[in-house]
Design a protein around this motif. Sequence first.
Motif, PDB file in Angstrom:
ATOM      1  N   LEU A   3       0.915  -1.212   0.081  1.00 34.16           N
ATOM      2  CA  LEU A   3       0.039   0.058  -0.050  1.00 34.16           C
ATOM      3  C   LEU A   3       0.883   1.339  -0.031  1.00 34.16           C
ATOM      4  CD1 LEU A   3      -2.683  -1.124   2.540  1.00 34.16           C
ATOM      5  CD2 LEU A   3      -2.925  -1.004   0.079  1.00 34.16           C
ATOM      6  N   GLY A   4       2.055   1.226  -0.122  1.00 36.63           N
ATOM      7  CA  GLY A   4       2.967   2.135  -0.090  1.00 36.63           C
ATOM      8  C   GLY A   4       3.093   3.012   0.918  1.00 36.63           C
ATOM      9  N   THR A   5       2.895   2.606   2.098  1.00 38.34           N
ATOM     10  CA  THR A   5       2.924   3.542   3.390  1.00 38.34           C
ATOM     11  C   THR A   5       4.142   2.677   4.337  1.00 38.34           C
ATOM     12  OG1 THR A   5       0.456   3.348   3.286  1.00 38.34           O
ATOM     13  CG2 THR A   5       1.581   3.893   5.500  1.00 38.34           C
ATOM     14  N   LYS A   6       4.636   3.950   4.781  1.00 37.44           N
ATOM     15  CA  LYS A   6       5.671   3.633   5.838  1.00 37.44           C
ATOM     16  C   LYS A   6       5.435   4.141   7.180  1.00 37.44           C
ATOM     17  CE  LYS A   6       7.964   1.260   2.808  1.00 37.44           C
ATOM     18  NZ  LYS A   6       7.395  -0.204   2.667  1.00 37.44           N
ATOM     19  N   GLY A   7       5.920   3.605   8.162  1.00 39.44           N
ATOM     20  CA  GLY A   7       5.799   4.409   9.615  1.00 39.44           C
ATOM     21  C   GLY A   7       5.425   3.614  10.396  1.00 39.44           C
ATOM     22  N   ILE A   8       5.096   4.276  11.700  1.00 38.53           N
ATOM     23  CA  ILE A   8       4.564   3.318  13.028  1.00 38.53           C
ATOM     24  C   ILE A   8       3.228   4.215  13.329  1.00 38.53           C
ATOM     25  CG2 ILE A   8       5.088   2.717  15.206  1.00 38.53           C
ATOM     26  CD1 ILE A   8       8.077   3.147  14.510  1.00 38.53           C
ATOM     27  N   PHE A   9       2.382   3.279  13.560  1.00 40.09           N
ATOM     28  CA  PHE A   9       0.856   3.708  13.932  1.00 40.09           C
ATOM     29  C   PHE A   9       0.691   3.154  15.077  1.00 40.09           C
ATOM     30  CE2 PHE A   9       1.497   3.442   9.371  1.00 40.09           C
ATOM     31  CZ  PHE A   9       0.855   4.667   8.872  1.00 40.09           C
ATOM     32  N   ASP A  10       0.220   4.258  16.283  1.00 41.70           N
ATOM     33  CA  ASP A  10      -0.357   3.603  17.474  1.00 41.70           C
ATOM     34  C   ASP A  10      -1.732   3.940  17.348  1.00 41.70           C
ATOM     35  OD1 ASP A  10       2.447   3.107  18.560  1.00 41.70           O
ATOM     36  OD2 ASP A  10       2.953   5.375  18.542  1.00 41.70           O
ATOM     37  N   PHE A  11      -2.467   2.884  18.104  1.00 42.77           N
ATOM     38  CA  PHE A  11      -4.004   3.233  18.298  1.00 42.77           C
ATOM     39  C   PHE A  11      -4.175   2.270  19.431  1.00 42.77           C
ATOM     40  CE2 PHE A  11      -3.152  -0.026  15.176  1.00 42.77           C
ATOM     41  CZ  PHE A  11      -3.747  -1.015  15.576  1.00 42.77           C
ATOM     42  N   GLY A  12      -5.090   2.864  20.389  1.00 45.20           N
ATOM     43  CA  GLY A  12      -5.391   2.142  21.588  1.00 45.20           C
ATOM     44  C   GLY A  12      -4.223   1.629  22.485  1.00 45.20           C
ATOM     45  N   ARG A  13      -4.423   0.073  22.482  1.00 46.92           N
ATOM     46  CA  ARG A  13      -3.376  -0.594  22.970  1.00 46.92           C
ATOM     47  C   ARG A  13      -2.288  -1.272  22.067  1.00 46.92           C
ATOM     48  NH1 ARG A  13      -6.402  -3.437  27.959  1.00 46.92           N
ATOM     49  NH2 ARG A  13      -7.008  -1.555  29.230  1.00 46.92           N
ATOM     50  N   PHE A  14      -2.322  -0.721  20.793  1.00 47.18           N
ATOM     51  CA  PHE A  14      -1.602  -1.458  19.496  1.00 47.18           C
ATOM     52  C   PHE A  14      -0.482  -0.546  18.994  1.00 47.18           C
ATOM     53  CE2 PHE A  14      -5.544  -3.697  20.205  1.00 47.18           C
ATOM     54  CZ  PHE A  14      -5.180  -4.943  20.119  1.00 47.18           C
ATOM     55  N   LEU A  16       1.049  -0.580  15.161  1.00 43.21           N
ATOM     56  CA  LEU A  16       1.537  -1.219  13.867  1.00 43.21           C
ATOM     57  C   LEU A  16       2.852  -0.709  13.246  1.00 43.21           C
ATOM     58  CD1 LEU A  16       0.252  -3.281  11.880  1.00 43.21           C
ATOM     59  CD2 LEU A  16      -0.805  -1.107  10.803  1.00 43.21           C
ATOM     60  N   ARG A  17       3.799  -1.444  12.904  1.00 47.41           N
ATOM     61  CA  ARG A  17       5.112  -1.226  12.353  1.00 47.41           C
ATOM     62  C   ARG A  17       4.982  -1.758  10.992  1.00 47.41           C
ATOM     63  NH1 ARG A  17       8.305  -3.249  17.091  1.00 47.41           N
ATOM     64  NH2 ARG A  17       9.033  -4.711  15.344  1.00 47.41           N
ATOM     65  N   SER A  19       7.209  -1.458   8.299  1.00 43.79           N
ATOM     66  CA  SER A  19       8.239  -1.818   7.859  1.00 43.79           C
ATOM     67  C   SER A  19       8.630  -3.429   7.961  1.00 43.79           C
ATOM     68  CB  SER A  19       9.542  -1.073   7.795  1.00 43.79           C
ATOM     69  OG  SER A  19       9.832  -1.343   9.441  1.00 43.79           O
ATOM     70  N   ASP A  20       8.402  -3.960   9.111  1.00 43.86           N
ATOM     71  CA  ASP A  20       8.777  -5.310   9.180  1.00 43.86           C
ATOM     72  C   ASP A  20       7.484  -5.888   9.634  1.00 43.86           C
ATOM     73  OD1 ASP A  20       8.122  -3.797  11.907  1.00 43.86           O
ATOM     74  OD2 ASP A  20       9.803  -4.681  12.894  1.00 43.86           O
ATOM     75  N   ARG A  21       6.276  -5.498   9.232  1.00 42.79           N
ATOM     76  CA  ARG A  21       4.827  -6.010   9.158  1.00 42.79           C
ATOM     77  C   ARG A  21       4.596  -6.740  10.696  1.00 42.79           C
ATOM     78  NH1 ARG A  21       2.634  -6.141   4.291  1.00 42.79           N
ATOM     79  NH2 ARG A  21       1.483  -8.055   4.764  1.00 42.79           N
ATOM     80  N   VAL A  22       4.595  -5.791  11.666  1.00 41.17           N
ATOM     81  CA  VAL A  22       4.464  -6.465  12.861  1.00 41.17           C
ATOM     82  C   VAL A  22       3.181  -5.543  13.684  1.00 41.17           C
ATOM     83  CG1 VAL A  22       5.371  -6.424  15.326  1.00 41.17           C
ATOM     84  CG2 VAL A  22       6.743  -6.991  13.284  1.00 41.17           C
ATOM     85  N   LEU A  23       2.589  -6.298  14.393  1.00 42.36           N
ATOM     86  CA  LEU A  23       1.458  -5.571  15.082  1.00 42.36           C
ATOM     87  C   LEU A  23       1.521  -5.922  16.379  1.00 42.36           C
ATOM     88  CD1 LEU A  23      -1.240  -3.976  15.666  1.00 42.36           C
ATOM     89  CD2 LEU A  23      -2.401  -6.328  15.583  1.00 42.36           C
ATOM     90  N   LEU A  24       1.838  -5.044  17.216  1.00 40.88           N
ATOM     91  CA  LEU A  24       2.109  -5.162  18.836  1.00 40.88           C
ATOM     92  C   LEU A  24       0.810  -4.966  19.543  1.00 40.88           C
ATOM     93  CD1 LEU A  24       5.636  -3.531  18.956  1.00 40.88           C
ATOM     94  CD2 LEU A  24       5.282  -5.879  18.942  1.00 40.88           C
ATOM     95  N   GLY A  25       0.254  -5.746  20.465  1.00 38.67           N
ATOM     96  CA  GLY A  25      -0.874  -5.479  21.268  1.00 38.67           C
ATOM     97  C   GLY A  25      -0.503  -5.840  22.640  1.00 38.67           C
ATOM     98  N   LEU A  39      -5.357  -4.971   5.250  1.00 35.18           N
ATOM     99  CA  LEU A  39      -6.621  -4.567   5.873  1.00 35.18           C
ATOM    100  C   LEU A  39      -6.405  -3.362   6.816  1.00 35.18           C
ATOM    101  CD1 LEU A  39      -9.405  -4.319   5.261  1.00 35.18           C
ATOM    102  CD2 LEU A  39      -9.777  -6.219   6.511  1.00 35.18           C
ATOM    103  N   LEU A  40      -5.545  -4.047   7.829  1.00 37.68           N
ATOM    104  CA  LEU A  40      -5.348  -2.963   9.058  1.00 37.68           C
ATOM    105  C   LEU A  40      -4.598  -1.717   8.767  1.00 37.68           C
ATOM    106  CD1 LEU A  40      -5.727  -2.364  11.941  1.00 37.68           C
ATOM    107  CD2 LEU A  40      -3.648  -3.885  12.514  1.00 37.68           C
ATOM    108  N   GLN A  41      -3.542  -1.909   7.908  1.00 35.05           N
ATOM    109  CA  GLN A  41      -2.653  -0.997   7.208  1.00 35.05           C
ATOM    110  C   GLN A  41      -3.534   0.077   6.652  1.00 35.05           C
ATOM    111  OE1 GLN A  41       0.521  -2.248   4.747  1.00 35.05           O
ATOM    112  NE2 GLN A  41       1.085  -0.201   4.166  1.00 35.05           N
ATOM    113  N   TYR A  42      -4.464  -0.496   5.743  1.00 32.01           N
ATOM    114  CA  TYR A  42      -5.459   0.685   5.294  1.00 32.01           C
ATOM    115  C   TYR A  42      -6.148   1.308   6.142  1.00 32.01           C
ATOM    116  CZ  TYR A  42      -8.726   2.376   1.672  1.00 32.01           C
ATOM    117  OH  TYR A  42      -9.470   3.163   0.773  1.00 32.01           O
ATOM    118  N   PHE A  43      -6.918   0.766   6.869  1.00 36.76           N
ATOM    119  CA  PHE A  43      -7.750   1.287   7.985  1.00 36.76           C
ATOM    120  C   PHE A  43      -6.831   2.478   8.751  1.00 36.76           C
ATOM    121  CE2 PHE A  43     -10.814  -2.397   8.107  1.00 36.76           C
ATOM    122  CZ  PHE A  43     -11.899  -1.590   7.705  1.00 36.76           C
TER     123      PHE A  43
END
Length: 123
Positions: A3-14, A16-17, A19-25, A39-43
Amino acid sequence: MDLGTKGIFDFGRFTLRISDRVLLGGGKETSLSPRAFELLQYFVTNPGTLVSREQLKVSVWGTANVSDNSIDQKIVELRKIFAQADPDAEYIQNKHGQGWRFVAAVETRTESAEPAPARRKGW
């Protein structure tokens, strides 16, 4: 699909990284199927936006030839993961007959670049 997106996304207790395709919860790495990750990346890159099924088919799956059930299964997968770490929070809201909206507040951070290797004096 990239999806051409880079970065780190923080939301709630999560977190999403991308570059290394990791979701931390809750600080723990969470397993996601590749399509659920996309799908989560798009959201998270479109928070608060009502997204139709057709938009998801094209933007996440890359084709309109995906079954409605496939999309529903991936949304269920995400909701289960969210409920395990944060059972009282709502992340994906359904607007019957219209689509879905990612309703969690999202903070975006850039990924820090790798530090340059130390240089030896005189080289």
